[in-house]
Scaffold this motif. Structure first.
Motif, PDB file in Angstrom:
ATOM      1  N   ASP A 100     -11.471  11.604   3.258  1.00 16.58           N
ATOM      2  CA  ASP A 100     -11.952  10.744   4.350  1.00 16.58           C
ATOM      3  C   ASP A 100     -13.455  10.931   4.562  1.00 16.58           C
ATOM      4  O   ASP A 100     -14.195   9.957   4.731  1.00 16.58           O
ATOM      5  N   LEU A 101     -13.900  12.187   4.568  1.00 12.62           N
ATOM      6  CA  LEU A 101     -15.315  12.496   4.763  1.00 12.62           C
ATOM      7  C   LEU A 101     -16.172  11.831   3.682  1.00 12.62           C
ATOM      8  O   LEU A 101     -17.188  11.205   3.975  1.00 12.62           O
ATOM      9  N   MET A 102     -15.740  11.953   2.439  1.00 11.45           N
ATOM     10  CA  MET A 102     -16.509  11.365   1.343  1.00 11.45           C
ATOM     11  C   MET A 102     -16.506   9.835   1.413  1.00 11.45           C
ATOM     12  O   MET A 102     -17.506   9.195   1.086  1.00 11.45           O
ATOM     13  N   MET A 103     -15.400   9.249   1.862  1.00 12.65           N
ATOM     14  CA  MET A 103     -15.349   7.792   1.993  1.00 12.65           C
ATOM     15  C   MET A 103     -16.313   7.318   3.074  1.00 12.65           C
ATOM     16  O   MET A 103     -17.018   6.322   2.895  1.00 12.65           O
ATOM     17  N   VAL A 104     -16.353   8.018   4.190  1.00 13.36           N
ATOM     18  CA  VAL A 104     -17.286   7.659   5.267  1.00 13.36           C
ATOM     19  C   VAL A 104     -18.722   7.780   4.769  1.00 13.36           C
ATOM     20  O   VAL A 104     -19.553   6.887   4.974  1.00 13.36           O
ATOM     21  N   TYR A 105     -19.010   8.868   4.093  1.00 15.63           N
ATOM     22  CA  TYR A 105     -20.363   9.110   3.567  1.00 15.63           C
ATOM     23  C   TYR A 105     -20.758   8.026   2.550  1.00 15.63           C
ATOM     24  O   TYR A 105     -21.846   7.463   2.619  1.00 15.63           O
ATOM     25  N   ASP A 106     -19.853   7.736   1.614  1.00 14.05           N
ATOM     26  CA  ASP A 106     -20.147   6.719   0.595  1.00 14.05           C
ATOM     27  C   ASP A 106     -20.294   5.332   1.207  1.00 14.05           C
ATOM     28  O   ASP A 106     -21.140   4.553   0.788  1.00 14.05           O
ATOM     29  N   LYS A 107     -19.477   5.035   2.212  1.00 11.57           N
ATOM     30  CA  LYS A 107     -19.592   3.730   2.869  1.00 11.57           C
ATOM     31  C   LYS A 107     -20.951   3.590   3.539  1.00 11.57           C
ATOM     32  O   LYS A 107     -21.587   2.549   3.478  1.00 11.57           O
ATOM     33  N   GLY A 108     -21.412   4.659   4.153  1.00  7.75           N
ATOM     34  CA  GLY A 108     -22.726   4.631   4.787  1.00  7.75           C
ATOM     35  C   GLY A 108     -23.838   4.450   3.771  1.00  7.75           C
ATOM     36  O   GLY A 108     -24.804   3.730   4.014  1.00  7.75           O
ATOM     37  N   ARG A 109     -23.713   5.097   2.626  1.00 11.22           N
ATOM     38  CA  ARG A 109     -24.729   4.950   1.573  1.00 11.22           C
ATOM     39  C   ARG A 109     -24.717   3.547   0.990  1.00 11.22           C
ATOM     40  O   ARG A 109     -25.770   2.989   0.704  1.00 11.22           O
ATOM     41  N   LEU A 110     -23.542   2.984   0.815  1.00 10.48           N
ATOM     42  CA  LEU A 110     -23.443   1.647   0.221  1.00 10.48           C
ATOM     43  C   LEU A 110     -23.943   0.563   1.163  1.00 10.48           C
ATOM     44  O   LEU A 110     -24.488  -0.439   0.725  1.00 10.48           O
ATOM     45  N   THR A 111     -23.743   0.763   2.452  1.00 12.81           N
ATOM     46  CA  THR A 111     -24.169  -0.249   3.419  1.00 12.81           C
ATOM     47  C   THR A 111     -25.562   0.024   3.970  1.00 12.81           C
ATOM     48  O   THR A 111     -26.034  -0.690   4.832  1.00 12.81           O
ATOM     49  N   HIS A 112     -26.193   1.078   3.471  1.00 12.35           N
ATOM     50  CA  HIS A 112     -27.546   1.456   3.911  1.00 12.35           C
ATOM     51  C   HIS A 112     -27.595   1.775   5.399  1.00 12.35           C
ATOM     52  O   HIS A 112     -28.585   1.532   6.064  1.00 12.35           O
ATOM     53  N   LYS A 113     -26.485   2.299   5.920  1.00 16.51           N
ATOM     54  CA  LYS A 113     -26.433   2.730   7.325  1.00 16.51           C
ATOM     55  C   LYS A 113     -26.242   4.238   7.373  1.00 16.51           C
ATOM     56  O   LYS A 113     -25.505   4.769   8.195  1.00 16.51           O
ATOM     57  N   LEU A 114     -26.907   4.927   6.482  1.00 13.19           N
ATOM     58  CA  LEU A 114     -26.701   6.363   6.335  1.00 13.19           C
ATOM     59  C   LEU A 114     -27.100   7.129   7.588  1.00 13.19           C
ATOM     60  O   LEU A 114     -26.491   8.131   7.926  1.00 13.19           O
TER      61      LEU A 114
END
Length: 146
Positions: A100-114
């Motif tokens: 879950d943590l990695m999915m949240v992190y990757d989603k933020g990186r992909l959407t540029h909302k890091l």
């Protein structure tokens, strides 16, 4: 003169029938041969790695996962056993929480909302460090000294 012409047509017709039958037989036999190799598991194409060749990519994935978890803020011990749990015990509390943590992190990186996601990630990491679901004992990993 008409009779030889009819005989030529008949000969061509028989030749075509034979050609079609031979082609159908070849196609049928090749299909049976392919099905037999798939069923028996013997393939005559491609590279078949040995045990070390299969294990090496998993180790590389573990190292990359561990590095990624360390960059997110997890301690070295939690990151190490967490990477092990993701691959070997994905349904453990550690494996599920880190996935879950990695999915949240990757989603933020992909959407540029890091920046926004980073606060969520930091909170998740703090909870994981406090609750310690990613220790060797918790994930059920074998003792490396044995």
């Amino acid at each position: 003169m008409n009779i030889p012409s009819e005989m030529d047509d008949l000969a061509r017709s028989n030749t075509m029938k034979h050609l079609i039958l031979v082609t159908a037989a070849i196609i049928g036999l090749s299909g049976a041969a392919i099905a037999g190799t798939k069923k028996s598991g013997h393939h005559s194409y491609g590279y078949q790695p040995d045990e070390r060749g299969i294990e090496a990519p998993s180790s590389q994935v573990d190292v990359e996962t561990e590095i990624k978890l360390r960059r997110m803020g997890l301690s070295a011990d939690h990151a190490h056993w967490g990477a092990w749990a993701i691959r070997n015990r994905p349904y453990s509390s550690c494996g599920e929480e880190l996935t879950d943590l990695m999915m949240v992190y990757d989603k933020g990186r992909l959407t540029h909302k890091l920046v926004k996601v980073q606060k969520v990630v930091e909170g998740m990491v703090r909870l994981m460090e406090r609750d310690s679901p990613c220790t060797r004992e918790e994930v059920g990993a074998p003792d490396p000294s044995q």
